[in-house]
Write a protein that holds these residues in place. Structure first.
Motif, short mmCIF file in Angstrom:
data_model
loop_
_atom_site.label_atom_id
_atom_site.label_comp_id
_atom_site.label_asym_id
_atom_site.label_seq_id
_atom_site.Cartn_x
_atom_site.Cartn_y
_atom_site.Cartn_z
N CYS A 202 29.34 40.07 44.38
CA CYS A 202 29.03 38.78 44.99
C CYS A 202 30.35 38.06 45.27
O CYS A 202 31.40 38.70 45.32
N GLN A 203 30.29 36.76 45.43
CA GLN A 203 31.47 35.93 45.59
C GLN A 203 31.53 34.95 44.42
O GLN A 203 30.53 34.72 43.73
N VAL A 204 32.70 34.36 44.23
CA VAL A 204 32.88 33.43 43.11
C VAL A 204 31.84 32.32 43.16
O VAL A 204 31.28 31.93 42.12
N SER A 205 31.54 31.82 44.32
CA SER A 205 30.59 30.72 44.46
C SER A 205 29.15 31.15 44.18
O SER A 205 28.28 30.30 44.00
N GLU A 206 28.89 32.45 44.12
CA GLU A 206 27.53 32.97 43.98
C GLU A 206 27.23 33.55 42.59
O GLU A 206 26.15 34.12 42.38
N LEU A 207 28.14 33.42 41.65
CA LEU A 207 27.99 34.09 40.36
C LEU A 207 26.70 33.71 39.64
O LEU A 207 25.95 34.58 39.18
N ALA A 208 26.43 32.42 39.52
CA ALA A 208 25.25 31.99 38.78
C ALA A 208 23.96 32.45 39.47
O ALA A 208 23.03 32.93 38.82
N GLU A 209 23.93 32.33 40.79
CA GLU A 209 22.75 32.75 41.54
C GLU A 209 22.51 34.26 41.39
O GLU A 209 21.37 34.71 41.22
N ALA A 210 23.58 35.05 41.47
CA ALA A 210 23.45 36.51 41.35
C ALA A 210 22.93 36.90 39.98
O ALA A 210 22.08 37.79 39.84
N ALA A 211 23.42 36.24 38.93
CA ALA A 211 22.96 36.55 37.57
C ALA A 211 21.49 36.16 37.39
O ALA A 211 20.71 36.91 36.77
N ARG A 212 21.07 35.03 37.93
CA ARG A 212 19.67 34.62 37.84
C ARG A 212 18.77 35.62 38.57
O ARG A 212 17.70 35.98 38.08
N ARG A 213 19.21 36.04 39.74
CA ARG A 213 18.41 36.97 40.54
C ARG A 213 18.17 38.28 39.80
O ARG A 213 17.09 38.88 39.89
N GLU A 214 19.16 38.74 39.04
CA GLU A 214 19.06 40.00 38.31
C GLU A 214 18.65 39.81 36.85
O GLU A 214 18.61 40.77 36.09
N ASP A 215 18.36 38.55 36.48
CA ASP A 215 17.95 38.22 35.11
C ASP A 215 18.97 38.69 34.07
O ASP A 215 18.63 39.26 33.04
N ILE A 216 20.24 38.43 34.36
CA ILE A 216 21.33 38.78 33.44
C ILE A 216 21.76 37.51 32.72
O ILE A 216 22.20 36.54 33.35
N ARG A 217 21.64 37.53 31.40
CA ARG A 217 21.93 36.33 30.61
C ARG A 217 23.04 36.55 29.58
O ARG A 217 23.57 35.59 29.04
N LYS A 218 23.33 37.81 29.25
CA LYS A 218 24.35 38.09 28.25
C LYS A 218 24.82 39.54 28.43
O LYS A 218 24.36 40.25 29.32
N THR A 219 25.75 39.96 27.57
CA THR A 219 26.25 41.35 27.53
C THR A 219 26.74 41.81 28.90
O THR A 219 26.46 42.91 29.36
N ALA A 220 27.48 40.94 29.57
CA ALA A 220 28.04 41.31 30.88
C ALA A 220 29.47 40.82 30.98
O ALA A 220 29.87 39.83 30.34
N LEU A 221 30.25 41.52 31.78
CA LEU A 221 31.60 41.10 32.11
C LEU A 221 31.63 40.57 33.52
O LEU A 221 30.92 41.05 34.41
N ILE A 222 32.50 39.59 33.75
CA ILE A 222 32.71 39.03 35.08
C ILE A 222 34.10 39.43 35.54
O ILE A 222 35.07 39.22 34.82
N ILE A 223 34.18 40.00 36.73
CA ILE A 223 35.48 40.38 37.30
C ILE A 223 35.67 39.59 38.58
O ILE A 223 34.74 39.48 39.39
N VAL A 224 36.85 39.03 38.75
CA VAL A 224 37.16 38.19 39.90
C VAL A 224 38.49 38.63 40.50
O VAL A 224 39.45 38.90 39.76
N GLY A 225 38.56 38.72 41.81
CA GLY A 225 39.85 38.99 42.44
C GLY A 225 39.76 39.83 43.70
O GLY A 225 38.74 40.48 43.97
N ARG A 226 40.84 39.85 44.43
CA ARG A 226 40.88 40.55 45.71
C ARG A 226 40.85 42.06 45.56
O ARG A 226 40.60 42.77 46.54
#
Length: 258
Positions: A202-226
Motif C-alpha cells: 500500500c502507501q503510507v497514507s493507506e496503512l490503517a485502511e489496508a490493515a482494517r481491510r485484511e483484519d490485521i490487528r497484531k503480529t505484523a511488521l510495517i515496512i516503509v520506503g522507496r
C-alpha cells in the motif's frame, strides 16, 4: 547455564542449528508463548520442563532460572526472532549477573529478515536507500524524544516498524509529518514465514485502511520506503566487471573508476 535462544520468525525450520541442538538437549525451556511457534517444543525431550512466559512476570521467570540452576540444570530461554530486538533480555541478564548465574546468547533469524524474504525485498539498494531504521511507535512504553517517528522519517531511508500494528493511523500521520510523502510505498507483513502469512502492499497514507481491510490487528511488521517501489537502482560496484577489488582486477577502468 541459561541459554537465550532466538526461535526465528515463525517457520520452525528457520531456527539455527545451534538453537535446535540446545532444544533437543534441554532440561527446562521457558518460551515466549504468545509469539514462538509451539512446533519447536516438539524438539524437546519428553521429560523437559516447559514454561510459557506469556503468563509469567520477570520475577517468576528468574525464579525458575534460579531454581533450575541450583538443581544443576541448564535452561533454554526461547525468544521469538532474534532476542536482541525487543526481546527484553537485558533485564534478565542483569538479574542473572546479580545471582552469579552464567548465560549465553544464541542469535536467531529476526522477523524483519523474514518479512524481507516474504516480499522478495532488499532493504539496501544503491541509489535508493543505504540505511535501515528499525524502530517502533510509542505506545504504553515510551521512546526517547530524539527517536520519535518524525525524526527518523526526515531521512526517508528504509524503515521497519515493530509493535506498531495497533497504531497505524497515528503512524501514518507521524511518517508524513516527518517527511515521507503520503504516496511513499509501504507494506504490512503479517506473521512472516508462518503458514498464514499475509503481505499487503500500500502507501503510507493507506496503512490503517489496508490493515482494517485484511483484519490485521497484531503480529505484523510495517515496512516503509522507496525500496518497495520497484524503481531503478544503481548496480552494485562489487560485481561490476570494471570495478577492482581485493580479489580481482577490474577491466575497462583505472583504479579510480575512470
Amino acid at each position: 547455564m541459561v541459554h537465550f535462544v532466538g526461535a526465528g520468525p515463525g517457520d520452525p525450520d528457520l531456527i539455527t542449528v545451534k538453537g535446535r541442538r540446545l532444544l533437543e538437549g534441554a532440561q527446562t525451556v521457558i518460551y515466549a508463548g504468545s509469539l514462538v511457534n509451539p512446533a519447536l517444543l516438539e524438539l524437546c525431550p519428553e521429560d523437559c520442563r516447559i514454561y510459557d512466559s506469556a503468563r509469567m512476570t520477570l520475577e517468576e521467570v528468574i525464579q525458575v532460572m534460579e531454581e533450575r540452576h541450583e538443581a544443576g540444570q541448564d535452561v533454554v530461554r526461547l525468544h521469538t526472532g532474534d532476542p536482541s530486538l525487543y526481546g527484553a533480555i537485558r533485564e534478565q541478564m542483569d538479574r542473572l549477573d546479580e545471582l552469579s548465574i552464567p548465560y549465553e546468547v544464541c542469535p536467531g533469524v529476526s522477523s524483519f529478515s523474514g518479512a524481507a524474504a516474504a516480499l522478495g525485498l532488499e532493504y539496501t539498494l544503491p541509489g535508493i536507500s543505504q540505511s535501515v531504521v528499525i524502530t517502533r511507535m510509542e505506545g504504553r512504553t515510551p521512546v526517547p524524544e530524539r527517536e520519535k517517528i518524525q525524526s527518523f522519517a526526515a531521512h526517508q531511508s528504509t524503515m521497519v516498524l515493530f509493535l506498531s500494528t495497533g497504531l497505524l493511523e497515528q503512524l501514518s500521520e507521524a511518517l508524513i509529518e516527518g517527511g515521507y510523502p503520503p504516496d511513499t510505498p509501504a507494506a504490512i507483513v503479517y506473521k512472516a514465514t508462518w503458514p498464514d502469512e499475509k503481505k499487503i502492499l500500500c502507501q503510507v497514507s493507506e496503512l490503517a485502511e489496508a490493515a482494517r481491510r485484511e483484519d490485521i490487528r497484531k503480529t505484523a511488521l510495517i515496512i516503509v520506503g522507496r525500496v518497495l517501489s520497484g524503481e531503478a537502482y544503481q548496480r552494485s560496484c562489487l560485481y561490476d566487471p570494471a570495478f577492482t577489488t581485493e580479489f580481482r582486477k577490474g577491466k575497462g577502468r583505472d583504479e579510480d573508476g575512470k
